[in-house]
Design a protein around this motif. Structure first.
Motif, PDB file in Angstrom:
ATOM      1  N   TYR A 206      -2.098  -1.768  -1.680  1.00  0.00           N
ATOM      2  CA  TYR A 206      -1.211  -2.341  -0.664  1.00  0.00           C
ATOM      3  C   TYR A 206      -1.957  -2.794   0.584  1.00  0.00           C
ATOM      4  O   TYR A 206      -1.519  -3.739   1.261  1.00  0.00           O
ATOM      5  N   GLU A 207      -3.092  -2.176   0.902  1.00  0.00           N
ATOM      6  CA  GLU A 207      -3.852  -2.623   2.068  1.00  0.00           C
ATOM      7  C   GLU A 207      -4.258  -4.094   1.941  1.00  0.00           C
ATOM      8  O   GLU A 207      -4.330  -4.818   2.939  1.00  0.00           O
ATOM      9  N   LEU A 209      -2.483  -6.323   0.761  1.00  0.00           N
ATOM     10  CA  LEU A 209      -1.250  -7.098   0.927  1.00  0.00           C
ATOM     11  C   LEU A 209      -0.615  -6.936   2.307  1.00  0.00           C
ATOM     12  O   LEU A 209       0.512  -7.352   2.525  1.00  0.00           O
ATOM     13  N   VAL A 212       1.893  -1.060   3.106  1.00  0.00           N
ATOM     14  CA  VAL A 212       3.058  -0.769   2.269  1.00  0.00           C
ATOM     15  C   VAL A 212       4.308  -1.504   2.722  1.00  0.00           C
ATOM     16  O   VAL A 212       5.241  -1.696   1.940  1.00  0.00           O
ATOM     17  N   GLY A 214       3.917  -4.566   4.311  1.00  0.00           N
ATOM     18  CA  GLY A 214       3.528  -5.964   4.384  1.00  0.00           C
ATOM     19  C   GLY A 214       3.480  -6.539   5.779  1.00  0.00           C
ATOM     20  O   GLY A 214       3.473  -7.765   5.948  1.00  0.00           O
ATOM     21  N   ILE A 246       7.398  -7.500   0.052  1.00  0.00           N
ATOM     22  CA  ILE A 246       6.314  -6.693  -0.506  1.00  0.00           C
ATOM     23  C   ILE A 246       6.759  -5.918  -1.736  1.00  0.00           C
ATOM     24  O   ILE A 246       5.953  -5.609  -2.621  1.00  0.00           O
ATOM     25  N   ASP A 247       8.048  -5.609  -1.854  1.00  0.00           N
ATOM     26  CA  ASP A 247       8.544  -4.879  -3.016  1.00  0.00           C
ATOM     27  C   ASP A 247       8.446  -5.700  -4.299  1.00  0.00           C
ATOM     28  O   ASP A 247       8.544  -5.143  -5.397  1.00  0.00           O
ATOM     29  N   ASP A 254      -2.683   0.963  -7.400  1.00  0.00           N
ATOM     30  CA  ASP A 254      -2.198   1.739  -6.258  1.00  0.00           C
ATOM     31  C   ASP A 254      -1.275   2.860  -6.731  1.00  0.00           C
ATOM     32  O   ASP A 254      -0.279   2.613  -7.408  1.00  0.00           O
ATOM     33  N   ARG A 256       0.765   4.413  -5.065  1.00  0.00           N
ATOM     34  CA  ARG A 256       2.068   4.367  -4.399  1.00  0.00           C
ATOM     35  C   ARG A 256       3.124   3.626  -5.202  1.00  0.00           C
ATOM     36  O   ARG A 256       4.306   3.650  -4.855  1.00  0.00           O
ATOM     37  N   ARG A 260       7.152   4.196  -5.020  1.00  0.00           N
ATOM     38  CA  ARG A 260       7.965   3.054  -4.606  1.00  0.00           C
ATOM     39  C   ARG A 260       9.088   2.748  -5.603  1.00  0.00           C
ATOM     40  O   ARG A 260      10.137   2.214  -5.224  1.00  0.00           O
TER      41      ARG A 260
END
Length: 287
Positions: A206-207, A209, A212, A214, A246-247, A254, A256, A260
Motif C-alpha cells: 500500500y505504501e 499506492l 492504506v 491512498g 484504494i479499495d 501486502d 493488509r 481489508r
C-alpha cells in the motif's frame, strides 16, 4: 457490482523481507511478505492473475535462501475455495519473475496471457553474462521451456499493449517499470461500477499506492529493473482507472489484504481473502 468474484489465495510466506525492496528509499526494517495469486470467477469461467511458483529445484532454492515458510501447491490452495487447477481457463501473468509465472505448470488447461516484450526480455536476461547477473535475479531458468511447451499446445497468448482478454477484463502495459514488459489487469465489466485493478509488482504494498487510505504521495517499489519514474506514473494511471478508490486496487504482496477484506487463516498459517462476491455467489471462506 462486477460479475466476477475475486479471491486472494496465499501459497507461501517470507517472514523477514527488507522494506527497501518494497518501498524505494525505505531507511531499514523488514516485514512479513505474503505470496498469493488472485482467482477470478464468472459463472464457469475461472481465471488467475499470476500463478505463483512451482515446487521445482529453483523454487526450493529460493525457499531455502530466503527462509520462506508454509509452501502449498496449487491443488491444496485452490481446494480452499472449492476449485482445482484443472478448472483454470486463463492465467494473466503480470511479469516474468518466478513467483508470478513458474506456477503455470500447475494448470494444464489454462491459456497464458503475457506481454510479448516480457517474454523477449526474459530470453535476453536469462542469458546475461556473469557481470550482468543482477538482471536475471528472480528468473526461473525453466520458465522459457514451460512457455515454449504451452505455445506448442496453442495455449500461449502473446499480447502487445492493451488487450481485452475476455469480456470485461483487460491487460494494460506498465512497460519499463518493475520489469521491461510488466502489465496490469483491469476488471471493468459493469457500466457505472468502479473497476478493479491488479498492479502486479508495480505496486507491491500500500505504501506504493499512497498508503492504506491512498492519501499520501506515491512511492515506487524498491526493486525495479526499469525506471522509477515509469513505476510512479504507471501507479498513478492505475489509481486513475480505479477512480482513486484504494479499495479497488489490490497490491500483490501486502499482508493488509487479510485485514481489508473478509479472510480466514488455515492451520498451515496461509490465508484466503474473499475480495468480492458476484451477485448470488455464496462465501467460500469456510470450505
Amino acid at each position: 457490482m462486477t460479475e466476477y468474484s475475486i479471491w486472494a489465495l496465499e501459497y507461501v510466506q517470507l517472514p523477514d523481507y527488507p522494506d527497501s525492496s518494497l518501498v524505494y528509499g525505505a531507511p531499514g526494517g523488514s516485514r512479513l511478505l505474503p505470496f498469493y495469486y488472485f482467482v477470478l470467477q464468472r459463472g464457469d469461467h475461472v481465471a488467475l492473475v499470476d500463478a505463483g511458483f512451482i515446487d521445482n529445484a529453483y523454487g526450493r532454492e529460493k525457499i531455502d535462501l530466503h527462509g520462506m515458510v508454509g509452501f502449498a501447491d496449487a491443488g491444496t490452495v485452490m481446494a480452499r475455495i472449492g476449485l482445482t487447477p484443472e478448472d483454470v481457463d486463463d492465467i494473466l501473468v503480470t511479469h516474468h519473475h518466478f513467483d508470478h509465472v513458474s506456477g503455470v505448470d500447475y494448470f494444464p488447461n489454462a491459456r497464458v496471457w503475457i506481454q510479448q516484450s516480457e517474454v523477449a526480455s526474459y530470453k535476453t536476461k536469462i542469458g546475461s553474462p556473469p557481470r550482468l547477473e543482477w538482471l536475471s535475479y528472480g528468473l526461473d531458468p525453466e520458465t522459457g521451456d514451460s512457455l515454449d511447451r504451452i505455445a506448442a499446445e496453442g495455449r500461449l497468448k502473446l499480447v502487445e499493449g492493451v488487450a481485452e482478454v475476455f469480456p470485461g477484463v483487460e491487460v494494460r502495459p506498465a512497460f519499463d517499470t518493475h520489469t521491461a514488459g510488466s502489465q496490469y489487469v483491469v476488471i471493468d465489466d459493469v457500466e457505472g461500477e468502479t473497476p478493479w485493478v491488479f498492479p502486479g509488482d508495480v505496486a507491491c504494498v500500500y505504501e506504493n499506492l499512497g498508503g492504506v487510505d491512498g492519501k499520501n504521495p506515491l512511492i515506487p517499489v524498491g526493486l525495479a529493473t526499469g525506471s522509477q519514474e515509469c513505476c510512479l506514473r504507471s501507479t498513478d494511471e492505475m489509481l486513475t482507472v480505479a477512480h482513486d478508490d484504494i479499495d479497488q486496487v489490490l497490491p500483490m504482496h501486502d499482508v493488509r489484504i487479510w485485514e481489508r477484506y473478509p479472510s480466514v487463516q488455515h492451520e498451515d498459517g496461509l490465508h484466503v481473502a474473499e475480495v468480492h462476491l458476484a451477485r448470488g455467489v455464496e462465501s467460500r471462506l469456510n470450505k
